[in-house]
Design a protein around this motif. Structure first.
Motif, short mmCIF file in Angstrom:
data_model
loop_
_atom_site.label_atom_id
_atom_site.label_comp_id
_atom_site.label_asym_id
_atom_site.label_seq_id
_atom_site.Cartn_x
_atom_site.Cartn_y
_atom_site.Cartn_z
N ALA A 61 15.22 -34.08 19.62
CA ALA A 61 14.06 -34.66 18.94
C ALA A 61 13.09 -35.34 19.91
O ALA A 61 12.14 -36.00 19.47
N ILE A 62 13.32 -35.20 21.21
CA ILE A 62 12.52 -35.96 22.18
C ILE A 62 11.06 -35.51 22.23
O ILE A 62 10.17 -36.34 22.42
N LYS A 63 10.78 -34.22 22.05
CA LYS A 63 9.40 -33.75 22.17
C LYS A 63 8.49 -34.35 21.10
O LYS A 63 7.43 -34.90 21.43
N PRO A 64 8.85 -34.29 19.82
CA PRO A 64 7.99 -34.95 18.84
C PRO A 64 7.94 -36.47 19.03
O PRO A 64 6.91 -37.09 18.73
N ALA A 65 9.01 -37.06 19.54
CA ALA A 65 8.99 -38.51 19.81
C ALA A 65 7.94 -38.84 20.87
O ALA A 65 7.18 -39.80 20.72
N ILE A 66 7.88 -38.04 21.92
CA ILE A 66 6.85 -38.25 22.94
C ILE A 66 5.46 -38.03 22.35
O ILE A 66 4.51 -38.76 22.66
N GLY A 67 5.35 -37.02 21.49
CA GLY A 67 4.07 -36.77 20.84
C GLY A 67 3.58 -37.97 20.06
O GLY A 67 2.39 -38.33 20.12
N ILE A 68 4.48 -38.63 19.36
CA ILE A 68 4.13 -39.84 18.61
C ILE A 68 3.62 -40.93 19.55
O ILE A 68 2.62 -41.61 19.28
N GLU A 69 4.28 -41.09 20.71
CA GLU A 69 3.89 -42.14 21.65
C GLU A 69 2.55 -41.84 22.30
O GLU A 69 1.71 -42.74 22.48
#
Length: 324
Positions: A61-69
């Motif tokens: 789930a790291i890619k969408p998490a980075i997208g949010i940031e």
């Protein structure tokens, strides 16, 4: 269940490994400058923590998490221009260090990059996540518009203000948690409960921000203390002060609100004294605590073990009692 600190460390490592060195340098250097300042990384952490309630492998789930940031930091670049803010996280804002045009364009690219990261969501969940993220992005813009409109209005109610901060701040926290839950395979009910948990924490978080702007420690807060007072920004404190003020106190408050080119320190000190007289700090703290309790009630109903939910509960407490 991983701790907030473990997840934050993982997020920071992943973001630090992103290569922002691209041409033209004038476009990407401000992005690198912004992302390397760190920040609390609350939103991506919430996404991964929600995911971790249902799955162990947070790397998925790291890619969408980075997208949010990245998206959150994009909004800060544009907000700082509109708010004429000179300091962010203890450093010059992008439009001060470079110029407004650079901050606008670099922010635009950050929004595009955010969508590129969100688009790396696993295929079965991609449409649902994109629709939720896009809805949230529009709501944040709606909240910012209300915030700007409030600058020229004298009749802003506390209900209108709470709705504005729900849109401008809280929905992104809710979105982060709901995306994490969706990716983790949670039920629709649990995903919605986590969204509501995030929204209620987000409102409490912003009310805390209002308090810190007046009563925070400037060496810890990372922004100039009293900026909201100096700019007559409609905050929960000011709205309630205007409603409560009578006679001499009302006249004194209006004097400082209407005075042209006031001495910064004098205005902040005098309006803070009025806030203290009217005890609006207590009103703000009561509202903040009320939304915190709503958030915890949402979290309690999520259908996973209380042990797993402890890290989210601890983070909520930390956000409520923070000094920066």
């Amino acid at each position: 269940m991983k701790s907030f600190n473990e997840i934050s460390k993982y997020i920071n490592t992943e973001i630090d490994n992103i290569n922002w060195t691209k041409e033209p340098v004038g476009l990407y250097e401000p992005i690198s400058y912004t992302m390397k300042q760190g920040g609390k990384r609350i939103r991506p952490a919430l996404l991964l923590m929600a995911y971790n309630l249902f799955q162990d492998d947070i790397e998925n789930a790291i890619k969408p998490a980075i997208g949010i940031e990245v998206f959150h930091n994009f909004t800060l670049l544009h907000d700082d221009i509109m708010d004429k803010a000179s300091i962010r996280r203890g450093k010059p804002t992008v439009h001060i260090k470079w110029d407004e045009n650079t901050a606008i364009l670099s922010g635009d690219v950050m929004q595009i990059i955010a969508y590129e990261f969100i688009a790396q969501t696993e295929a079965p969940y991609l449409k649902e996540v994109l629709l939720l993220f896009s809805k949230t992005a529009a709501e944040i813009c709606e909240g910012q518009q209300y915030d700007m409109e409030f600058e020229t209005r004298e009749d802003v109610s506390s209900e209108e203000y709470l709705e504005m901060i729900r849109l401008k701040t809280a929905v992104l926290l809710g979105c982060s948690l709901q995306i994490g839950a969706i990716l983790g395979g949670a039920s629709q009910e649990d995903a919605k409960l986590l969204y509501d948990f995030g929204v209620n924490i987000g409102i409490a978080f912003q009310l805390k921000d209002d308090l810190l702007d007046v009563y925070g420690d400037k060496d810890i807060f990372g922004k100039q203390i009293g900026g909201d007072i100096f700019s007559n920004k409609k905050t929960f404190l000011l709205i309630h002060a205007k409603n409560k003020a009578k006679d001499d106190i009302s006249e004194k408050l209006e004097f400082w609100l209407k005075k042209e080119n006031p001495d910064r320190e004098s205005k902040i000190n005098e309006v803070t004294k009025i806030y203290n007289q009217l005890e609006v700090k207590n009103i703000c703290e009561e509202a903040m605590n009320s939304y915190y309790k709503k958030a915890i009630a949402n979290l309690d109903f999520v259908d996973v073990s209380s042990t797993k939910k402890q890290e989210l509960r601890k983070l909520a407490e930390k956000l409520l009692h923070r000094n920066d």
